[in-house]
Write a protein that holds these residues in place. Structure first.
Motif, PDB file in Angstrom:
ATOM      1  N   ASN A   1       2.688  -4.404  -9.068  1.00  0.00           N
ATOM      2  CA  ASN A   1       3.632  -3.380  -8.587  1.00  0.00           C
ATOM      3  C   ASN A   1       2.654  -2.216  -8.644  1.00  0.00           C
ATOM      4  O   ASN A   1       1.657  -1.716  -9.367  1.00  0.00           O
ATOM      5  N   THR A   2       3.127  -1.676  -7.860  1.00  0.00           N
ATOM      6  CA  THR A   2       2.563  -0.397  -7.250  1.00  0.00           C
ATOM      7  C   THR A   2       3.228   0.958  -6.966  1.00  0.00           C
ATOM      8  O   THR A   2       3.968   1.114  -5.825  1.00  0.00           O
ATOM      9  N   PRO A   3       4.018   1.172  -7.949  1.00  0.00           N
ATOM     10  CA  PRO A   3       5.196   2.118  -8.063  1.00  0.00           C
ATOM     11  C   PRO A   3       4.946   3.633  -7.289  1.00  0.00           C
ATOM     12  O   PRO A   3       5.842   4.409  -6.557  1.00  0.00           O
ATOM     13  N   LYS A   4       2.875   4.250  -7.588  1.00  0.00           N
ATOM     14  CA  LYS A   4       3.103   5.691  -7.594  1.00  0.00           C
ATOM     15  C   LYS A   4       3.356   5.263  -5.672  1.00  0.00           C
ATOM     16  O   LYS A   4       3.205   6.301  -5.189  1.00  0.00           O
ATOM     17  N   VAL A   5       3.006   3.832  -5.138  1.00  0.00           N
ATOM     18  CA  VAL A   5       2.727   4.387  -3.787  1.00  0.00           C
ATOM     19  C   VAL A   5       4.791   4.806  -3.234  1.00  0.00           C
ATOM     20  O   VAL A   5       4.504   5.071  -2.597  1.00  0.00           O
ATOM     21  N   THR A   6       5.369   3.660  -3.670  1.00  0.00           N
ATOM     22  CA  THR A   6       6.806   3.799  -3.200  1.00  0.00           C
ATOM     23  C   THR A   6       7.344   4.968  -3.593  1.00  0.00           C
ATOM     24  O   THR A   6       8.312   5.405  -2.669  1.00  0.00           O
ATOM     25  N   ALA A   7       6.804   5.059  -4.752  1.00  0.00           N
ATOM     26  CA  ALA A   7       7.302   7.223  -5.022  1.00  0.00           C
ATOM     27  C   ALA A   7       6.653   8.067  -4.266  1.00  0.00           C
ATOM     28  O   ALA A   7       7.301   8.990  -3.735  1.00  0.00           O
ATOM     29  N   LYS A   8       5.307   8.147  -4.285  1.00  0.00           N
ATOM     30  CA  LYS A   8       4.970   8.831  -2.518  1.00  0.00           C
ATOM     31  C   LYS A   8       5.332   8.703  -1.123  1.00  0.00           C
ATOM     32  O   LYS A   8       5.860   9.260  -0.210  1.00  0.00           O
ATOM     33  N   TYR A   9       5.598   7.903  -0.482  1.00  0.00           N
ATOM     34  CA  TYR A   9       5.958   7.354   0.817  1.00  0.00           C
ATOM     35  C   TYR A   9       6.900   6.503   0.644  1.00  0.00           C
ATOM     36  O   TYR A   9       7.511   5.184   0.194  1.00  0.00           O
ATOM     37  N   ASP A  10       8.252   6.648   1.277  1.00  0.00           N
ATOM     38  CA  ASP A  10       9.703   6.420   1.445  1.00  0.00           C
ATOM     39  C   ASP A  10       9.107   6.136   3.234  1.00  0.00           C
ATOM     40  O   ASP A  10       7.941   6.201   3.672  1.00  0.00           O
ATOM     41  N   SER A  11      10.156   5.264   3.641  1.00  0.00           N
ATOM     42  CA  SER A  11       9.564   4.448   5.142  1.00  0.00           C
ATOM     43  C   SER A  11       9.653   5.855   6.006  1.00  0.00           C
ATOM     44  O   SER A  11       8.733   5.098   6.710  1.00  0.00           O
ATOM     45  N   GLN A  12      10.272   6.577   5.692  1.00  0.00           N
ATOM     46  CA  GLN A  12       9.701   7.779   7.029  1.00  0.00           C
ATOM     47  C   GLN A  12       8.439   8.388   6.526  1.00  0.00           C
ATOM     48  O   GLN A  12       7.546   8.834   8.023  1.00  0.00           O
ATOM     49  N   GLY A  13       8.043   8.180   5.053  1.00  0.00           N
ATOM     50  CA  GLY A  13       6.737   8.828   5.008  1.00  0.00           C
ATOM     51  C   GLY A  13       6.052   8.222   5.459  1.00  0.00           C
ATOM     52  O   GLY A  13       4.184   7.705   6.455  1.00  0.00           O
ATOM     53  N   PHE A  14       5.947   6.324   5.725  1.00  0.00           N
ATOM     54  CA  PHE A  14       5.058   5.265   5.589  1.00  0.00           C
ATOM     55  C   PHE A  14       4.445   5.854   7.217  1.00  0.00           C
ATOM     56  O   PHE A  14       3.499   4.932   7.900  1.00  0.00           O
ATOM     57  N   ARG A  15       5.394   5.891   7.955  1.00  0.00           N
ATOM     58  CA  ARG A  15       5.094   5.864   9.192  1.00  0.00           C
ATOM     59  C   ARG A  15       4.669   7.262   9.978  1.00  0.00           C
ATOM     60  O   ARG A  15       4.131   7.198  11.064  1.00  0.00           O
ATOM     61  N   LYS A  16       4.926   7.807   9.378  1.00  0.00           N
ATOM     62  CA  LYS A  16       4.269  10.002   9.367  1.00  0.00           C
ATOM     63  C   LYS A  16       2.477   8.997   9.830  1.00  0.00           C
ATOM     64  O   LYS A  16       2.081   9.624  10.001  1.00  0.00           O
ATOM     65  N   LEU A  17       2.803   7.895   7.968  1.00  0.00           N
ATOM     66  CA  LEU A  17       1.259   7.767   8.061  1.00  0.00           C
ATOM     67  C   LEU A  17       0.517   6.298   9.210  1.00  0.00           C
ATOM     68  O   LEU A  17      -0.816   6.951   9.600  1.00  0.00           O
ATOM     69  N   MET A  18       1.594   6.062   9.203  1.00  0.00           N
ATOM     70  CA  MET A  18       1.134   5.054  10.848  1.00  0.00           C
ATOM     71  C   MET A  18       0.815   5.898  11.912  1.00  0.00           C
ATOM     72  O   MET A  18       0.019   5.086  12.426  1.00  0.00           O
ATOM     73  N   GLY A  19       1.669   6.913  12.437  1.00  0.00           N
ATOM     74  CA  GLY A  19       1.677   7.846  13.076  1.00  0.00           C
ATOM     75  C   GLY A  19      -0.179   7.975  13.345  1.00  0.00           C
ATOM     76  O   GLY A  19      -0.867   8.551  14.163  1.00  0.00           O
ATOM     77  N   THR A  47      -3.120   6.927  -3.932  1.00  0.00           N
ATOM     78  CA  THR A  47      -1.848   7.099  -5.507  1.00  0.00           C
ATOM     79  C   THR A  47      -2.799   6.575  -6.737  1.00  0.00           C
ATOM     80  O   THR A  47      -2.637   6.212  -7.556  1.00  0.00           O
ATOM     81  N   GLY A  48      -4.132   6.408  -6.814  1.00  0.00           N
ATOM     82  CA  GLY A  48      -5.371   5.739  -7.172  1.00  0.00           C
ATOM     83  C   GLY A  48      -5.388   4.417  -7.767  1.00  0.00           C
ATOM     84  O   GLY A  48      -5.700   3.785  -8.871  1.00  0.00           O
ATOM     85  N   TYR A  49      -5.002   3.896  -6.415  1.00  0.00           N
ATOM     86  CA  TYR A  49      -5.332   2.292  -6.383  1.00  0.00           C
ATOM     87  C   TYR A  49      -6.058   2.179  -5.607  1.00  0.00           C
ATOM     88  O   TYR A  49      -6.551   1.791  -5.282  1.00  0.00           O
ATOM     89  N   ASP A  50      -6.858   0.985  -6.276  1.00  0.00           N
ATOM     90  CA  ASP A  50      -7.613   0.239  -5.299  1.00  0.00           C
ATOM     91  C   ASP A  50      -7.199  -0.343  -4.722  1.00  0.00           C
ATOM     92  O   ASP A  50      -6.644  -1.964  -4.057  1.00  0.00           O
ATOM     93  N   PRO A  51      -7.618  -0.754  -3.111  1.00  0.00           N
ATOM     94  CA  PRO A  51      -7.387  -1.080  -1.736  1.00  0.00           C
ATOM     95  C   PRO A  51      -7.442  -2.415  -1.640  1.00  0.00           C
ATOM     96  O   PRO A  51      -6.852  -2.924  -1.192  1.00  0.00           O
ATOM     97  N   GLU A  52      -9.346  -2.826  -1.686  1.00  0.00           N
ATOM     98  CA  GLU A  52      -8.970  -3.462  -2.406  1.00  0.00           C
ATOM     99  C   GLU A  52      -8.901  -5.111  -2.361  1.00  0.00           C
ATOM    100  O   GLU A  52      -8.484  -6.251  -2.225  1.00  0.00           O
ATOM    101  N   SER A  53      -7.816  -4.751  -3.675  1.00  0.00           N
ATOM    102  CA  SER A  53      -7.360  -5.364  -4.699  1.00  0.00           C
ATOM    103  C   SER A  53      -5.726  -5.520  -3.942  1.00  0.00           C
ATOM    104  O   SER A  53      -4.746  -6.240  -4.798  1.00  0.00           O
ATOM    105  N   HIS A  54      -5.014  -4.724  -3.219  1.00  0.00           N
ATOM    106  CA  HIS A  54      -3.851  -4.403  -3.150  1.00  0.00           C
ATOM    107  C   HIS A  54      -3.636  -4.801  -1.983  1.00  0.00           C
ATOM    108  O   HIS A  54      -1.643  -4.909  -1.376  1.00  0.00           O
ATOM    109  N   VAL A  55      -4.262  -4.036  -0.363  1.00  0.00           N
ATOM    110  CA  VAL A  55      -3.856  -3.880   0.706  1.00  0.00           C
ATOM    111  C   VAL A  55      -3.454  -5.612   1.520  1.00  0.00           C
ATOM    112  O   VAL A  55      -2.134  -5.539   2.100  1.00  0.00           O
ATOM    113  N   GLU A  56      -4.523  -6.534   0.968  1.00  0.00           N
ATOM    114  CA  GLU A  56      -3.926  -7.891   2.188  1.00  0.00           C
ATOM    115  C   GLU A  56      -2.269  -8.413   1.232  1.00  0.00           C
ATOM    116  O   GLU A  56      -1.301  -9.733   1.804  1.00  0.00           O
TER     117      GLU A  56
END
Length: 196
Positions: A1-19, A47-56
């Motif tokens: 559960n990583t609520p800070k990610v969803t709080a910072k990035y909505d779908s449009q924000g994540f698309r911009k990050l992908m871009g 957002t302060g989470y460990d990528p290795e623990s969450h990306v996959e």
């Protein structure tokens, strides 16, 4: 559960990050899997989470939903008709959807090609050249065993796009229906894509 990610990035924000990942890493601009994982790494780090623990785990959740497609009403019927007529059926996509993971669809395809596998996206030649090679391999495997392979000794492959499928989110894929033609006939390719 990583609520800070969803709080910072909505779908449009994540698309911009992908871009931004596409601009920062042009060598993988065609590889949606690698781009998404890069974007997820950044999102977790910021957002302060460990990528290795969450990306996959995050990517696995995404790709599962990505392969849960919404088909046009007549899509499965059309694919079955193509198969019944003895055609080789394949898909080429610039995305990372996997027909083998889609309900009722995988068994109807002989091959599927992603831009990340071909090294370049459509409309580059590479994905289509791989498609032709896949068709020839299928013909070799079934030569003499099925109607679609009869009279194909040394035959060329005539490739024509015959439709596309629709996904609940944005997708652009080319559906190929292939028939064998006399060797004297040159390979012809036309594409029909749909973005929804």
């Amino acid at each position: 559960n990583t609520p800070k990610v969803t709080a910072k990035y909505d779908s449009q924000g994540f698309r911009k990050l992908m871009g931004s990942m596409r601009e920062k890493h042009p060598s993988i601009a065609h590889n949606f899997t690698a781009l998404r994982k890069k974007a997820l790494e950044v999102a977790f780090e910021e957002t302060g989470y460990d990528p290795e623990s969450h990306v996959e785990a995050a990517f696995d959740a995404f790709i599962t939903a990505r392969n849960d497609v919404l088909l046009y009403d007549d899509s499965l019927g059309a694919l079955k008709v193509l198969r019944e007529r003895g055609l080789i059926v394949g898909a080429i996509t610039n995305g990372n959807a996997n027909v083998w993971e889609m309900k009722q669809m995988g068994e109807l395809f002989d091959f599927a090609i992603k831009a990340e596998d071909a090294g370049k996206p459509k409309p580059a030649r590479e994905p289509f050249e791989i498609a032709v090679a896949c068709c020839r391999e299928v013909l070799r495997e079934v030569a003499g065993a099925e109607p679609r392979a009869n009279a194909t000794a040394g035959a060329g492959a005539a490739v024509r796009a015959s439709g596309s499928f629709h996904h609940a989110t944005t997708v652009s894929s080319t559906l190929l229906a292939v028939t064998s033609t006399p060797a004297s006939t040159s390979t012809s390719t036309s594409t029909s894509t749909s973005t929804s």
